[in-house]
Write an enzyme that holds these catalytic residues in place. Sequence first.
Site, short mmCIF file in Angstrom:
data_model
loop_
_atom_site.label_atom_id
_atom_site.label_comp_id
_atom_site.label_asym_id
_atom_site.label_seq_id
_atom_site.Cartn_x
_atom_site.Cartn_y
_atom_site.Cartn_z
CG ASP A 126 -0.26 -0.03 2.55
OD1 ASP A 126 0.75 -0.75 2.67
OD2 ASP A 126 -0.71 0.66 3.48
CD GLU A 184 4.34 0.85 7.21
OE1 GLU A 184 5.01 1.11 8.22
OE2 GLU A 184 4.11 1.69 6.33
ZN LIG Z 1 6.73 2.35 4.12
#
Ligand SMILES: [Zn+2]
Length: 388
Positions: A82, A147
């Site tokens: 992501d 994340e």
């Molecule tokens: Zn990162």
Amino acid sequence: MTDTTGLKTSQVTSLAATLALTQELIARPSVTPDDAGCQDLLVERLAPLGFNAEWMNSGPVRNLWLRRGEQAPLFVFAGHTDVVPTGPHEQWTSPPFEPTLRDGMLYGRGAADMKGSIAAFVTALEAFLGETPQPKGSIALLITSDEEGPSVEGTVHVVNTLRARGENMDWCIVGEPSSSALLGDVVRVGRRGSLNATLHIDGIQGHVAYPQDALNPIHLFTRVANALQNEVWDEGNEFFPATSFQFSNVHAGTGADNVIPGTIQARFNFRYCTENTRESLQQRVEQILQAHDARYRLEWSHSGGPFLTQPGALVNAVSEAVRLHAAVTPELNTGGGTSDGRFIAPTGAQVVERGPITATIHKLDECVNPRDLAPLARIYLQVLRTLL
Ligand SMILES: [Zn+2]
């Protein structure tokens, strides 16, 4: 045929492919928690090499555990597909999801954080398994699409699942951007902890002309804020800078010029080292507030504790690989923000972060130097050779 660093022509070709794979990944607009097909691309590349794909999705988050081999030790590349939102597209020089080579740099959201590293994981593995089809141990990739977001259904979910079934990681490289000016100049061997709080201080609302009938919480707050800013929380240590304290938000006032407000709210954050704990910091903040006779309330939220990987097999292998392929001696440090390493380190695995230059991450016109991508893959390849 071999090149100057002793690589065979076939390996050089596969490492050069890092740029192409980075571009393919950037073209997939994977804003958290949408993976946009990036993980499928990794499976496509690595399944033919004997990697077994297992999805460990949670809520809207896609998590991929891609493992090859059963025996210990287990080496893991960890990262995320992501990316953070782009901000206004029109403020980018070229569209953020159209990978663009310009003035010697590769532009696109995720170029540095961290699609370049993910691509380098793949090409390093292709080269390594080409030369060592039977490594002395197992290899896995732990890839999440959460994340950059709340990080509650991503790596932590995979780590808990692995723990529950007794699957242990021995060594882990997180591909987070970590270099400062030159590729490889910093190897992160740990991260500071992060502790947040919202502070409410109550006073008594009243007319500004009659302060004797009111209690101004802003005035009290300025004294408390001063004390918190001037406090020396610790001096840091060999591996960590001193704990830092910062206010991030302050809200008070009714909007009127003639009203003393009844309350003030402020938010603050600690980035803390191993000289303190979450509990010790909380206790000291409370003591300061009590010393100022404040009527207050605190809401704490803890993002993660500090971790440190002491010099050992992994740190040595990474440092040596950097010296060999980036021609710098890396500084071992624990700076920067939090990363998913904080979830992996508590399992007992040795964890280091090794990735590209941090200068443009999360910014408009994020970019990576394409000439850093093959050396990054070479560093990863060298670590695999040393450990497995
Ligand atoms: Zn990162």
